[in-house]
Design a protein around this motif. Structure first.
Motif, short mmCIF file in Angstrom:
data_model
loop_
_atom_site.label_atom_id
_atom_site.label_comp_id
_atom_site.label_asym_id
_atom_site.label_seq_id
_atom_site.Cartn_x
_atom_site.Cartn_y
_atom_site.Cartn_z
N ASN A 208 0.83 -1.21 0.00
CA ASN A 208 0.00 0.00 0.00
C ASN A 208 0.86 1.26 0.00
O ASN A 208 0.60 2.21 -0.76
CB ASN A 208 -0.92 0.01 1.22
CG ASN A 208 -1.96 -1.09 1.17
OD1 ASN A 208 -2.25 -1.63 0.11
ND2 ASN A 208 -2.51 -1.44 2.32
N SER A 209 1.88 1.29 0.85
CA SER A 209 2.76 2.46 0.90
C SER A 209 3.48 2.65 -0.43
O SER A 209 3.63 3.79 -0.90
CB SER A 209 3.79 2.30 2.03
OG SER A 209 3.18 2.38 3.29
N ALA A 210 3.92 1.55 -1.04
CA ALA A 210 4.63 1.65 -2.32
C ALA A 210 3.71 2.18 -3.41
O ALA A 210 4.09 3.06 -4.20
CB ALA A 210 5.20 0.29 -2.70
N ILE A 211 2.48 1.65 -3.47
CA ILE A 211 1.53 2.10 -4.49
C ILE A 211 1.22 3.58 -4.32
O ILE A 211 1.23 4.35 -5.30
CB ILE A 211 0.24 1.26 -4.43
CG1 ILE A 211 0.51 -0.17 -4.89
CG2 ILE A 211 -0.86 1.89 -5.28
CD1 ILE A 211 -0.67 -1.10 -4.73
N VAL B 9 9.33 10.81 -0.12
CA VAL B 9 9.58 10.71 1.32
C VAL B 9 8.35 11.17 2.10
O VAL B 9 7.95 10.54 3.09
CB VAL B 9 10.81 11.54 1.71
CG1 VAL B 9 10.96 11.61 3.23
CG2 VAL B 9 12.07 10.93 1.10
N GLY B 10 7.73 12.27 1.65
CA GLY B 10 6.55 12.76 2.34
C GLY B 10 5.40 11.78 2.30
O GLY B 10 4.70 11.57 3.31
N GLN B 11 5.18 11.16 1.15
CA GLN B 11 4.09 10.19 1.03
C GLN B 11 4.42 8.88 1.75
O GLN B 11 3.54 8.28 2.36
CB GLN B 11 3.81 9.91 -0.46
CG GLN B 11 3.20 11.08 -1.19
CD GLN B 11 1.85 11.48 -0.65
OE1 GLN B 11 1.03 10.63 -0.32
NE2 GLN B 11 1.60 12.78 -0.56
N TRP B 12 5.66 8.44 1.67
CA TRP B 12 6.04 7.19 2.34
C TRP B 12 5.91 7.34 3.87
O TRP B 12 5.52 6.41 4.56
CB TRP B 12 7.46 6.81 1.97
CG TRP B 12 7.90 5.49 2.52
CD1 TRP B 12 8.57 5.26 3.69
CD2 TRP B 12 7.69 4.19 1.94
NE1 TRP B 12 8.79 3.92 3.88
CE2 TRP B 12 8.25 3.24 2.81
CE3 TRP B 12 7.08 3.76 0.76
CZ2 TRP B 12 8.23 1.88 2.54
CZ3 TRP B 12 7.05 2.40 0.50
CH2 TRP B 12 7.62 1.48 1.38
N PRO C 200 -3.55 8.91 5.90
CA PRO C 200 -3.84 7.46 5.78
C PRO C 200 -4.55 6.90 7.01
O PRO C 200 -5.37 5.99 6.88
CB PRO C 200 -2.45 6.84 5.62
CG PRO C 200 -1.62 7.91 5.01
CD PRO C 200 -2.13 9.18 5.63
N LEU C 201 -4.26 7.44 8.19
CA LEU C 201 -4.94 6.99 9.40
C LEU C 201 -6.42 7.33 9.36
O LEU C 201 -7.27 6.54 9.77
CB LEU C 201 -4.29 7.61 10.63
CG LEU C 201 -4.96 7.32 11.98
CD1 LEU C 201 -4.85 5.83 12.32
CD2 LEU C 201 -4.34 8.17 13.09
N ILE C 202 -6.75 8.51 8.82
CA ILE C 202 -8.13 8.97 8.81
C ILE C 202 -8.94 8.31 7.70
O ILE C 202 -10.10 7.92 7.91
CB ILE C 202 -8.18 10.51 8.64
CG1 ILE C 202 -7.60 11.18 9.90
CG2 ILE C 202 -9.59 11.00 8.39
CD1 ILE C 202 -7.46 12.67 9.76
N GLY D 14 11.11 -2.85 12.51
CA GLY D 14 10.12 -2.31 11.58
C GLY D 14 10.49 -0.92 11.09
O GLY D 14 10.32 -0.61 9.90
N ALA D 15 11.01 -0.06 11.98
CA ALA D 15 11.41 1.28 11.58
C ALA D 15 12.58 1.24 10.61
O ALA D 15 12.64 2.02 9.65
CB ALA D 15 11.77 2.10 12.81
N THR D 16 13.52 0.34 10.84
CA THR D 16 14.66 0.19 9.92
C THR D 16 14.19 -0.26 8.55
O THR D 16 14.63 0.25 7.51
CB THR D 16 15.66 -0.83 10.49
OG1 THR D 16 16.10 -0.39 11.78
CG2 THR D 16 16.86 -0.98 9.57
N TYR D 17 13.28 -1.22 8.54
CA TYR D 17 12.73 -1.70 7.28
C TYR D 17 12.00 -0.58 6.53
O TYR D 17 12.14 -0.44 5.31
CB TYR D 17 11.77 -2.86 7.56
CG TYR D 17 10.91 -3.27 6.41
CD1 TYR D 17 11.47 -3.90 5.29
CD2 TYR D 17 9.53 -3.04 6.42
CE1 TYR D 17 10.67 -4.28 4.23
CE2 TYR D 17 8.75 -3.42 5.36
CZ TYR D 17 9.31 -4.04 4.27
OH TYR D 17 8.52 -4.41 3.21
N ALA D 18 11.26 0.25 7.26
CA ALA D 18 10.52 1.34 6.63
C ALA D 18 11.45 2.43 6.10
O ALA D 18 11.08 3.17 5.17
CB ALA D 18 9.54 1.95 7.63
#
Length: 276
Positions: free
Chosen positions: A74-77, A204-207, A213-215, A246-250
């Protein structure tokens, strides 16, 4: 004597810059070090700056969590779609404002750029209502559509394209090029530095985007990676090694994008200050 002072000044500047660089990299190093540390050692004091028994088990546990791959896809798309479309639209608008003269062009440009002063939180409710009317809630359309038009991108591309010689565009017209051909074959190739900077900032801003996305998403399968990591933090609040994995992966995709476009980055940041 003067030469010795200049050398000393350069050394002091180098020391200061090196110190600031290390200070900026310290959180990144600590994130990676915690990600490969034994989970039982993350709370010890004093902490281990260099993990004595590094392990990749934290990453295996992270990838074993449900929906991690959904969040990543989802983040990539969202990030790739918004970046590609915003770069294209910003380049088109920037070219229009930089090289075309029409009634009210300056007023429209500064009115649009001035919208950057409106806090994003102010537009959340009307934007959510609009997405609800369009039935875009909990969909890719709802995640992507609000990020397509960005005043910063238009401002950046207008400043960059303003530095291109108008005579070059006139020569292309004399050779029989259409406006689209001029934009595609002349403006875009010469605007690569500005496009690269805008692509980095947008991706970077969108990733890293979290609030919208939360809303706009409700189901776990439609969450993006930042939102998913926050929900994971609520599920396992004290498992810092897992969370740092997880943060490193992101953070990896952002590093890849920056390294891929770094050759254009400095030129693209500074060129807009030369004119306009």
């Amino acid at each position: 004597m003067v030469k010795g002072k200049a050398t000393l000044s350069k050394i002091l500047i180098f020391i200061v810059v090196a110190f600031l660089a290390l200070a900026a990299l310290l959180p990144l190093y600590w994130m990676v070090a915690t990600a490969i540390q034994q989970p039982t050692l993350t709370m010890q004091f004093p902490p281990e700056w260099i993990p004595s028994n590094p392990t990749l088990d934290n990453f295996r546990r992270f990838f074993a969590r449900p929906y991690v791959w959904n969040w990543t896809i989802n983040s990539a798309i969202v990030a790739v779609s918004v970046t590609a479309l915003q770069v294209l639209l910003a380049a088109l608008a920037g070219y229009t404002f930089a090289k075309k003269k029409f009634f009210g062009d300056k007023f429209l440009f500064w009115l649009y750029v001035g919208s950057m002063m409106v806090p994003a939180q102010v537009t959340l409710v009307p934007l959510y209502l609009l997405m609800s009317k369009l039935k875009f809630l909990d969909t890719y359309q709802g995640l992507i559509a609000p990020g397509l038009a960005g005043p910063f991108g238009v401002f950046l591309m207008k400043q960059h394209i303003s530095t291109l010689p108008t005579e070059l565009l006139d020569a292309a017209r004399i050779d029989g090029c259409s406006e689209w051909a001029i934009f595609q074959k002349v403006v875009l190739p010469l605007s690569k530095p500005g496009l690269a900077v805008l692509a980095i900032f947008t991706f970077v801003g969108q990733w890293n985007g979290f609030l919208w996305p939360l809303i706009v998403t409700n189901s776990s399968s439609m969450r993006t990676l930042p939102v998913g990591l926050t929900l994971l933090q609520e599920e396992v609040p004290m498992q810092f090694a897992l969370l740092m994995a997880g943060a490193t992966y992101a953070a990896v995709p952002m590093m890849i994008v920056f390294l891929a476009f770094q050759r254009y980055f400095l030129e693209g940041v500074t060129v807009g200050a030369l004119k306009g």
